[in-house]
Write a protein that holds these residues in place. Structure first.
Motif, PDB file in Angstrom:
ATOM      1  N   SER A  12       0.823  -1.205   0.000  1.00 23.88           N
ATOM      2  CA  SER A  12       0.000   0.000   0.000  1.00 23.88           C
ATOM      3  C   SER A  12       0.861   1.260   0.000  1.00 23.88           C
ATOM      4  CB  SER A  12      -0.914  -0.009   1.222  1.00 23.88           C
ATOM      5  OG  SER A  12      -1.665   1.177   1.286  1.00 23.88           O
ATOM      6  N   LEU A  13       1.913   1.275   0.802  1.00 26.11           N
ATOM      7  CA  LEU A  13       2.809   2.431   0.850  1.00 26.11           C
ATOM      8  C   LEU A  13       3.534   2.622  -0.485  1.00 26.11           C
ATOM      9  CD1 LEU A  13       4.332   2.111   4.453  1.00 26.11           C
ATOM     10  CD2 LEU A  13       2.674   3.796   3.628  1.00 26.11           C
ATOM     11  N   ALA A  14       3.944   1.524  -1.084  1.00 27.27           N
ATOM     12  CA  ALA A  14       4.622   1.608  -2.381  1.00 27.27           C
ATOM     13  C   ALA A  14       3.683   2.159  -3.442  1.00 27.27           C
ATOM     14  CB  ALA A  14       5.140   0.231  -2.785  1.00 27.27           C
ATOM     15  N   MET A  15       2.425   1.760  -3.402  1.00 28.16           N
ATOM     16  CA  MET A  15       1.457   2.273  -4.369  1.00 28.16           C
ATOM     17  C   MET A  15       1.195   3.758  -4.155  1.00 28.16           C
ATOM     18  SD  MET A  15      -1.197  -0.944  -4.609  1.00 28.16           S
ATOM     19  CE  MET A  15      -2.415  -0.019  -5.483  1.00 28.16           C
ATOM     20  N   GLN A  16       1.157   4.198  -2.895  1.00 24.92           N
ATOM     21  CA  GLN A  16       0.959   5.622  -2.620  1.00 24.92           C
ATOM     22  C   GLN A  16       2.142   6.439  -3.122  1.00 24.92           C
ATOM     23  OE1 GLN A  16       0.309   5.739   1.612  1.00 24.92           O
ATOM     24  NE2 GLN A  16      -1.921   5.582   1.422  1.00 24.92           N
ATOM     25  N   GLN A  17       3.360   5.939  -2.929  1.00 25.57           N
ATOM     26  CA  GLN A  17       4.541   6.649  -3.406  1.00 25.57           C
ATOM     27  C   GLN A  17       4.562   6.713  -4.924  1.00 25.57           C
ATOM     28  OE1 GLN A  17       7.742   4.492  -1.575  1.00 25.57           O
ATOM     29  NE2 GLN A  17       7.602   5.623   0.353  1.00 25.57           N
ATOM     30  N   VAL A  20       2.080   9.403  -6.046  1.00 14.54           N
ATOM     31  CA  VAL A  20       2.607  10.762  -5.854  1.00 14.54           C
ATOM     32  C   VAL A  20       3.611  11.100  -6.951  1.00 14.54           C
ATOM     33  CG1 VAL A  20       4.034  12.189  -4.341  1.00 14.54           C
ATOM     34  CG2 VAL A  20       2.162  10.842  -3.380  1.00 14.54           C
ATOM     35  N   ALA A  21       4.484  10.157  -7.272  1.00 13.20           N
ATOM     36  CA  ALA A  21       5.477  10.383  -8.331  1.00 13.20           C
ATOM     37  C   ALA A  21       4.785  10.585  -9.674  1.00 13.20           C
ATOM     38  CB  ALA A  21       6.443   9.212  -8.398  1.00 13.20           C
ATOM     39  N   GLN A  22       3.751   9.802  -9.937  1.00  8.35           N
ATOM     40  CA  GLN A  22       3.025   9.930 -11.195  1.00  8.35           C
ATOM     41  C   GLN A  22       2.304  11.277 -11.277  1.00  8.35           C
ATOM     42  OE1 GLN A  22      -0.078   7.013 -11.835  1.00  8.35           O
ATOM     43  NE2 GLN A  22       0.325   7.004 -14.036  1.00  8.35           N
ATOM     44  N   GLN A  23       1.744  11.741 -10.183  1.00  6.44           N
ATOM     45  CA  GLN A  23       1.074  13.038 -10.181  1.00  6.44           C
ATOM     46  C   GLN A  23       2.065  14.171 -10.435  1.00  6.44           C
ATOM     47  OE1 GLN A  23      -0.925  13.064  -6.398  1.00  6.44           O
ATOM     48  NE2 GLN A  23      -2.795  12.137  -7.203  1.00  6.44           N
ATOM     49  N   ALA A  24       3.264  14.056  -9.877  1.00 12.41           N
ATOM     50  CA  ALA A  24       4.288  15.076 -10.110  1.00 12.41           C
ATOM     51  C   ALA A  24       4.703  15.081 -11.584  1.00 12.41           C
ATOM     52  CB  ALA A  24       5.499  14.815  -9.220  1.00 12.41           C
ATOM     53  N   GLN A  25       4.868  13.907 -12.169  1.00 13.94           N
ATOM     54  CA  GLN A  25       5.235  13.832 -13.578  1.00 13.94           C
ATOM     55  C   GLN A  25       4.139  14.413 -14.459  1.00 13.94           C
ATOM     56  OE1 GLN A  25       5.967   9.656 -14.075  1.00 13.94           O
ATOM     57  NE2 GLN A  25       8.084   9.783 -13.363  1.00 13.94           N
TER      58      GLN A  25
END
Length: 67
Positions: A12-17, A20-25
């Protein structure tokens, strides 16, 4: 049982990270597209709708040959 819970929390934590990275991109990509749109709009405004006659040379100085 604890290892299954720990694995689920880690996943779950890996998916959240990753989200977040995808939203920044995506945000950077949208900014780049907006910048390109602004440049293209400025370029399109400088284009003349009326074709111009040639000002030098033997072709097109008396007749509009760009039709």
């Amino acid at each position: 049982m604890d290892s299954a819970v720990n694995n689920m929390v880690n996943a779950s934590l890996a998916m959240q990270q990753a989200q977040v990275a995808q939203q920044a991109q995506l945000s950077v990509f949208k900014e780049a597209l907006d910048g390109q749109a602004a440049h293209i709009s400025a370029l399109m405004e400088t284009i003349s709708l009326e074709p111009m006659l040639a000002t030098s040379g033997s072709v097109g100085t008396l007749i509009n040959t760009t039709a």
